[in-house]
Design an enzyme around this catalytic site. Sequence first.
Site, mmCIF file in Angstrom:
data_model
loop_
_atom_site.group_PDB
_atom_site.id
_atom_site.type_symbol
_atom_site.label_atom_id
_atom_site.label_comp_id
_atom_site.label_asym_id
_atom_site.label_seq_id
_atom_site.Cartn_x
_atom_site.Cartn_y
_atom_site.Cartn_z
ATOM 1 N N GLU A 85 0.775 -1.172 -0.128
ATOM 2 C CA GLU A 85 0.057 -0.170 0.125
ATOM 3 C C GLU A 85 0.844 1.179 0.102
ATOM 4 O OE1 GLU A 85 -2.954 0.115 3.071
ATOM 5 O OE2 GLU A 85 -4.005 1.707 2.162
ATOM 6 N N LYS A 272 -7.824 -0.570 11.416
ATOM 7 C CA LYS A 272 -7.336 -0.831 9.866
ATOM 8 C C LYS A 272 -6.012 -0.088 9.743
ATOM 9 C CE LYS A 272 -6.266 -1.078 5.445
ATOM 10 N NZ LYS A 272 -5.412 -0.133 4.456
ATOM 11 N N ASP A 288 3.679 -14.644 11.979
ATOM 12 C CA ASP A 288 2.361 -15.046 11.504
ATOM 13 C C ASP A 288 1.365 -13.790 11.425
ATOM 14 O OD1 ASP A 288 -0.377 -16.125 11.095
ATOM 15 O OD2 ASP A 288 0.370 -17.875 11.913
ATOM 16 N N HIS A 386 -2.485 10.517 0.574
ATOM 17 C CA HIS A 386 -2.416 9.281 0.115
ATOM 18 C C HIS A 386 -2.402 8.934 -1.252
ATOM 19 C CE1 HIS A 386 -3.286 4.847 0.211
ATOM 20 N NE2 HIS A 386 -4.630 4.934 -0.372
#
Length: 434
Positions: A85, A272, A288, A386
Amino acid sequence: MTFKNLNELSKFYKKKRSERITSLEKSGFLKNDWKESLENNLHLSEEIADSMIENQIGTYQLPYGLALNFLIDGEDFAVPMATEEPSVIAAASSAAKLFREYGGFQTAVTERMMIGQAIITNVPDPEKAIALLEENEIDIIQKANQAHPSIVKRGGGAESIRIREIEADQEYQTPHFLIVHLQIETLEAMGANIINTMMEAILPFLEELTKGKALMGILSNYATECLATASCRIPCEALKKGSLSGEDVRDLIVLASKAATIDPYRAVTHNKGIMNGVDAVVLASGNDWRAMEAGAHAYASRSGQYRALSSWQAASNGDLVGELTLPLPVGTVGGSISFHPGAKMTHHLLDNPDAEKLESIIVAVGLAQNFSAIRALVTEGIQKGHMSLHARSLAISAGAQGDEIEKTSQLLKESKHMNLAQANDLLNEIRKKQ
Ligand SMILES: CC(C)(COP(=O)([O-])OP(=O)([O-])OC[C@H]1O[C@@H](n2cnc3c(N)ncnc32)[C@H](O)[C@@H]1OP(=O)([O-])[O-])[C@@H](O)C(=O)NCCC(=O)NCCSC(=O)C[C@@](C)(O)CC(=O)[O-]
Ligand SMILES: NC(=O)C1=CN([C@@H]2O[C@H](COP(=O)(O)OP(=O)(O)OC[C@H]3O[C@@H](n4cnc5c(N)ncnc54)[C@H](OP(=O)(O)O)[C@@H]3O)[C@@H](O)[C@H]2O)C=CC1
């Protein structure tokens, strides 16, 4: 800890990849004998890839970058992140740069106690079974440790049991469950395989004691006894943005934090943003990430409602204070950590932290990531920062190659609409002129 020359990393993002590798070496974060692995793009050999998973037909790559400027518990870090991202690494670096002026991030980790659970059904007399389990705690622990003696030799192993009962539920048509937790110290490992070996080994004994039927024995990824907390503090003056005063920005960040505390729809997005940072370091360190994701979201729901994992508040002197806590049962050994070239590089660049320090680094990155996202949201909006970094991805999606990527993304940043259709149009115009 070796001395780090941070000046070498200045304007890192403006350099070419080869120059970045040279600066990283000069800065002291990258030792000379590790340089080749980076120059070879952390190549994962066919042989290793084929041994890691089943039916392997290729390797799926992700960009690997560095979040800079991190000062964590008084120590400098350039933190490796693996992510697809755009703007995530810029955002983490930006927050870290701001906070380092005011002491950076402080962290605290609890003891690293992992949980294995045995789920037992059809227990004829739960009260008697619980009494017997408690009486035989030492034997249960001994049997578990005999199943994985090497972790005991290293100083860890099973330490105690805890018993939980879940009553039968008519609505969900579930029977009575007797659940035995085994608390296990897995030292530098996440410990999934160690715990699972121990749990499977004690099931027959648990059945004998409870006269019930063991449904399963497995670790719990809800690692509530392996928590990491990061906190940070910044005076209002440092938060001033455009026409907004520092107090305004602080109050907006505090309000955004409250919205994410009370509204699950906002909390999920807020979290998130935190996991943008957490996952990228977890992945880069060979850990993990599914386990961390599952644990983090369960922890966010611990009050019975899904809430923000972090909080931002105004201190009595007016400073903005942030805090983030989440379960982080990461390891520095085990799984693919010792042989995956990317994971090995990450541990090297972080100066081979132990598992507790790795937790500290990850939780600090999560808090920094969260700060940048909400600061952008409540000031200029997320799209400015962004999307301007996303412009390159759009240009590549439209088919731009070589010089076309920079030209198309520049034009995209100047245009009214920044989307794929616009990128296609701009690329066509560039090609017509050539
Ligand atoms: C993108 C910035 C940082 C620009 O912010 P800015 O203020 O324009 O940055 P700047 O030019 O003033 O630079 C400040 C520092 O940022 C770093 N920086 C600046 N640019 C770069 C770059 N190109 N590459 C690497 N590092 C960069 C760098 O450290 C730089 O210092 P310098 O080295 O120049 O002294 C800011 O707009 C920002 O933080 N935006 C937030 C971006 C973000 O959160 N992205 C995540 C994706 S959105 C999402 O998935 C989550 C979300 C948002 O939904 C979560 C939520 O809702 O809570
Ligand atoms: N639900 C889940 O999350 C599950 C996850 N997994 C996977 O399990 C893997 C992680 O399991 P994990 O048990 O951590 O890894 P491993 O199975 O690789 O075990 C770690 C090994 O590292 C060795 N070791 C060396 N030094 C140390 C030290 N200081 N402290 C602790 N161990 C040391 C131990 O060897 P020795 O034996 O000699 O003591 C130990 O067996 C991950 O790949 C994960 O994806 C698997 C099943 C379920």
